[in-house]
Design an enzyme around this catalytic site. Sequence first.
Site, short mmCIF file in Angstrom:
data_model
loop_
_atom_site.label_atom_id
_atom_site.label_comp_id
_atom_site.label_asym_id
_atom_site.label_seq_id
_atom_site.Cartn_x
_atom_site.Cartn_y
_atom_site.Cartn_z
N HIS A 198 0.15 -6.06 -5.94
CA HIS A 198 -1.28 -5.74 -6.01
C HIS A 198 -2.15 -7.00 -6.18
O HIS A 198 -3.32 -6.89 -6.57
CB HIS A 198 -1.56 -4.77 -7.15
CG HIS A 198 -0.99 -3.40 -6.93
ND1 HIS A 198 -1.37 -2.61 -5.87
CD2 HIS A 198 -0.05 -2.70 -7.63
CE1 HIS A 198 -0.70 -1.46 -5.92
NE2 HIS A 198 0.10 -1.50 -6.97
N GLU A 244 -0.85 -8.02 -12.88
CA GLU A 244 -1.34 -7.52 -11.59
C GLU A 244 -1.89 -6.10 -11.62
O GLU A 244 -2.53 -5.68 -10.65
CB GLU A 244 -0.22 -7.61 -10.55
CG GLU A 244 0.92 -6.65 -10.77
CD GLU A 244 1.34 -5.98 -9.46
OE1 GLU A 244 0.94 -6.46 -8.38
OE2 GLU A 244 2.04 -4.98 -9.54
N ASN A 245 -1.67 -5.36 -12.72
CA ASN A 245 -2.20 -4.00 -12.81
C ASN A 245 -3.29 -3.85 -13.86
O ASN A 245 -3.62 -2.74 -14.27
CB ASN A 245 -1.08 -3.00 -13.12
CG ASN A 245 -0.13 -2.80 -11.97
OD1 ASN A 245 1.07 -3.00 -12.10
ND2 ASN A 245 -0.65 -2.40 -10.81
#
Length: 258
Positions: A69, A41-42
């Site tokens: 995120h 997610e990053n």
Amino acid sequence: MNIHVLAVGDVVGDAGVEFLCRHLPALRRLHGVHFTVVCGENAACNGLLPAQADAIFAAGADVITMGNHTWDKRQIVKYMEGNAYIIRPANYTSRAPGRGWGVFDGPRGLRIQVVDLIGRVAMDANFDNPFTKVDEILKRDGADITLVDFHAEATSEKGAMAWHLDGRVQALWGTHTHVPTADGQVLPQGLGFVTDLGMTGPAQSVIGIRPEQAINRFLGGLPQRFEPAPGPCKLNAVLFEIDPGAKRCVSVQRVDIL
């Protein structure tokens, strides 16, 4: 025969994606890994782009999990709807697109269920209760092994979830805080647990971002768009050895590349 499951901590930035692509294939061979789950997610610092997801899968990920995120890069929405191997937290509200869990083909015909959850302590409160949500998911049949990625801030919430699921799932790991913990353990009824995997990305950073940006935030400076830090990278991961016949984890081992 036991199986080896590798869980890889949050990939941060293009440098984290590149480092993962360079090292994951060899790491899988070295430890005889049968199934790999990567938190992505990053990868775009905040969020994940389709091209980055493609690269993570090509490196050897069987499943990509997401977190708070998930929707920061809206390009991923259509990708997620067309790819069952990328999942977002199951306890997002029912209005959210995508899937929160899936059952996937493993070695020797095993059916491996992966569930993605997000915590509510010190996080956005607009989530369903992760404890009751996972109870609902586990009422379904069809999996030989169940793995849980719990994307949460509070160590207490992660620990409570592990004890809540002991005897019902085989492995649970925490993501989100980007700091690797040294508490890998097997709980009494066979659940393998670690509070946080850590991260894959810039080593000389504050949880992956430029230190000066983190300092600016805590000094009360003007908001800035966070950027991944430059410099050398690391890969934080944990290896779970699971006995599918007994439905128990038998060992939990850190396999970091620093």
